[in-house]
Enzyme design. Sequence first.
Site, PDB file in Angstrom:
ATOM      1  N   LYS A   1       0.843  -1.200   0.000  1.00 38.39           N
ATOM      2  CA  LYS A   1       0.000   0.000   0.000  1.00 38.39           C
ATOM      3  C   LYS A   1       0.880   1.252   0.000  1.00 38.39           C
ATOM      4  CE  LYS A   1      -3.452   2.369   2.802  1.00 38.39           C
ATOM      5  NZ  LYS A   1      -4.443   2.286   3.870  1.00 38.39           N
TER       6      LYS A   1
ATOM      7  N   GLU B   1      10.629  -4.563   4.612  1.00 39.13           N
ATOM      8  CA  GLU B   1      10.793  -5.956   4.181  1.00 39.13           C
ATOM      9  C   GLU B   1      10.464  -6.119   2.690  1.00 39.13           C
ATOM     10  OE1 GLU B   1       9.095  -4.812   6.746  1.00 39.13           O
ATOM     11  OE2 GLU B   1       9.141  -6.172   8.481  1.00 39.13           O
TER      12      GLU B   1
ATOM     13  N   GLY C   1      -4.810  -1.847   5.051  1.00 38.69           N
ATOM     14  CA  GLY C   1      -3.976  -2.971   4.608  1.00 38.69           C
ATOM     15  C   GLY C   1      -4.625  -4.320   4.881  1.00 38.69           C
ATOM     16  N   ARG C   2      -5.177  -4.477   6.095  1.00 36.72           N
ATOM     17  CA  ARG C   2      -5.750  -5.784   6.456  1.00 36.72           C
ATOM     18  C   ARG C   2      -7.117  -6.033   5.820  1.00 36.72           C
ATOM     19  NH1 ARG C   2      -4.713  -2.358  10.395  1.00 36.72           N
ATOM     20  NH2 ARG C   2      -6.353  -1.431  11.671  1.00 36.72           N
TER      21      ARG C   2
ATOM     22  N   GLU D   1      -4.740  -6.422  14.860  1.00 35.94           N
ATOM     23  CA  GLU D   1      -4.258  -5.106  14.428  1.00 35.94           C
ATOM     24  C   GLU D   1      -5.410  -4.088  14.491  1.00 35.94           C
ATOM     25  OE1 GLU D   1      -0.669  -4.462  11.507  1.00 35.94           O
ATOM     26  OE2 GLU D   1      -2.504  -4.272  10.348  1.00 35.94           O
TER      27      GLU D   1
ATOM     28  N   HIS E   1      -4.617 -32.553  17.956  1.00 32.47           N
ATOM     29  CA  HIS E   1      -3.469 -33.333  18.425  1.00 32.47           C
ATOM     30  C   HIS E   1      -2.341 -32.424  18.915  1.00 32.47           C
ATOM     31  CE1 HIS E   1      -5.209 -37.077  16.998  1.00 32.47           C
ATOM     32  NE2 HIS E   1      -5.714 -36.322  16.021  1.00 32.47           N
TER      33      HIS E   1
ATOM     34  N   LYS F   1       9.408  -0.448  14.228  1.00 32.73           N
ATOM     35  CA  LYS F   1       9.966  -0.144  12.903  1.00 32.73           C
ATOM     36  C   LYS F   1      11.026   0.946  13.024  1.00 32.73           C
ATOM     37  CE  LYS F   1       5.762  -0.960  10.152  1.00 32.73           C
ATOM     38  NZ  LYS F   1       4.796  -0.394   9.220  1.00 32.73           N
TER      39      LYS F   1
HETATM   40  O1  F6P Z   1       3.156  -2.730   9.802  1.00 37.14           O
HETATM   41  C1  F6P Z   1       1.829  -3.048   9.659  1.00 37.14           C
HETATM   42  C2  F6P Z   1       1.334  -2.764   8.267  1.00 37.14           C
HETATM   43  O2  F6P Z   1       1.220  -1.387   8.067  1.00 37.14           O
HETATM   44  C3  F6P Z   1       0.005  -3.461   8.012  1.00 37.14           C
HETATM   45  O3  F6P Z   1      -1.088  -2.751   8.458  1.00 37.14           O
HETATM   46  C4  F6P Z   1       0.051  -3.633   6.540  1.00 37.14           C
HETATM   47  O4  F6P Z   1      -0.874  -4.592   6.083  1.00 37.14           O
HETATM   48  C5  F6P Z   1       1.494  -4.053   6.336  1.00 37.14           C
HETATM   49  O5  F6P Z   1       2.206  -3.290   7.281  1.00 37.14           O
HETATM   50  C6  F6P Z   1       2.056  -3.852   4.965  1.00 37.14           C
HETATM   51  O6  F6P Z   1       1.989  -2.524   4.566  1.00 37.14           O
HETATM   52  P1  F6P Z   1       2.195  -2.130   3.051  1.00 37.14           P
HETATM   53  O7  F6P Z   1       1.118  -2.736   2.262  1.00 37.14           O
HETATM   54  O8  F6P Z   1       2.144  -0.633   3.032  1.00 37.14           O
HETATM   55  O9  F6P Z   1       3.547  -2.640   2.608  1.00 37.14           O
END
Ligand code: F6P
Length: 506
Positions: free
Chosen positions: A204, A210, A265-266, A351, A382, A495
């Site tokens: 987003k 990462e 995002g979620r 979240e 299990h 972060k």
């Molecule tokens: O760090 C949490 C977050 O902001 C989530 O809410 C989101 O889904 C994820 O990181 C990834 O964010 P992006 O889509 O901006 O890379």
Amino acid sequence: MLNDLAAFKALQTHRAECENLSVHDLLVQNPQRLQTYSLEIEGLSVDFSKHLITDQTFRLLMDLAKACNIEDWRNRMFAGEKINHTENRAVLHTALRAPASRPVMVDGEDVMPFIYQTLEQMKSFSEKIRSGAWKGYTGKSIKTVINIGIGGSDLGPRMVCEALWPYCSRDIEVKFVANIDPADISQALQDCNPETTLFIIASKTFTTQETMENAQTAKRWLLAHLKDERAIARHFVALSTNTQAVAAFGIDPAHMFPFRDWVGGRFSLWSSIGLSICIAAGFSRFRALLDGAHAMDNHFCSAPLSANLPVILAMLGVWYRNFWEAQTYAVLPYSQNLALFPAWLQQLDMESNGKGMDREGRQVSYNTGPVVFGSSGTNGQHAFYQLLHQGTTLVPCDFIAALESHYSIGEQHKILLANMKAQSQALIQGRALKEADGNPHRVFPGNRPSTTILLPKLDPFHLGRLLALYEHKIFVQGIIWNINSFDQFGVELGKELAIKILASEE
Ligand code: F6P
């Protein structure tokens, strides 16, 4: 505050009266209980008869929902009001699955044409990939798609691709890379042919550490093999709200599938973040997923509170969290294809509702979101069910299954469903000392609540309804707890510190 409301206090008083409630006895005494406490909506059935509730509890929970103006908040969300007040944003994942004909306004703009234009772009591109018409830089069709993203840009589409596996193309492999651990991208690239690999960079913000690092690695890997910057245009696409950052990365904005800041995002699998689903299962399946979610949106918007599935599930969760002090909640899909559902739900719930400040910025004086965990049945049986049955903690459970399997091999599906029924029954009925032959170690306390959700089949439409059911459940709980379910400031400090730590090590 919530706990000052008369409806909340009435539930506190009522809770004391429930101390000796035996739901198993209620089930035995009242053959109508299952009927009273279950709902079936176009094939989706929800049994909530095995909960620690009486008619009085149910009434009081609905009174609390009313006192918290659920319907008003719901209408404001659907209308595009900026209910995510800490980020000054609308919350409109529901518009992504709505029909084009009904305008949804944000800042004076009807967002529906933009949504449908993007859907068209996703359809056209995914069809080209699936048919082989889209060629890589050396003229070969795409055989492997790697979605690089994390959090909502990973868990939603990854879970849906797994859930819809029986519908997915066997000609194109769709992989997901999320972790910054070099093992993740290295192993994903291991057997890939750069000439036939497409990277979807899903973010987003297009700034997530990462994802950006893994995307750069993918770009270097591709260029090391194809040795021409022009290859990027044939092997990289972006799903994002941030056009500038996409261009700066080297992806042509013409190959960017946009969405807007009013998609959290979620909640983003319904947006262009669902491109991998379109490629894996086909656009018509993605559309059916959206239609299923829209059907649940319609139910949520039209059913009265006492017959409204998201509201009922939400208020049962509130009952345990605020009046029984339950810390956790388990989600137990009896479906191998829903193995990733608990991880998706964990982000969605924790979240959204893992917050301690209310909408006015005051520390809350009551419990908010629970710890969510789970795994697919029967595997969980299990592993951790021991604690669910005999541990000292109350863990309300959701059992989820599809009545019909995609596979008719052997007796497995029958056994699977029998196991699920047995677990919810064992949790509620327990086993007394007498029945345990006087052995206290074999005693089950029972009276442990669960919901059972049955889908006719795990197809795109019913999956869409199931996911939207949980989205709205979590929304309702956020309103009851008077928190903003749509920001996530709690992820920031770590972060920032990671960046400082990295800088100090250089
Ligand atoms: O760090 C949490 C977050 O902001 C989530 O809410 C989101 O889904 C994820 O990181 C990834 O964010 P992006 O889509 O901006 O890379």
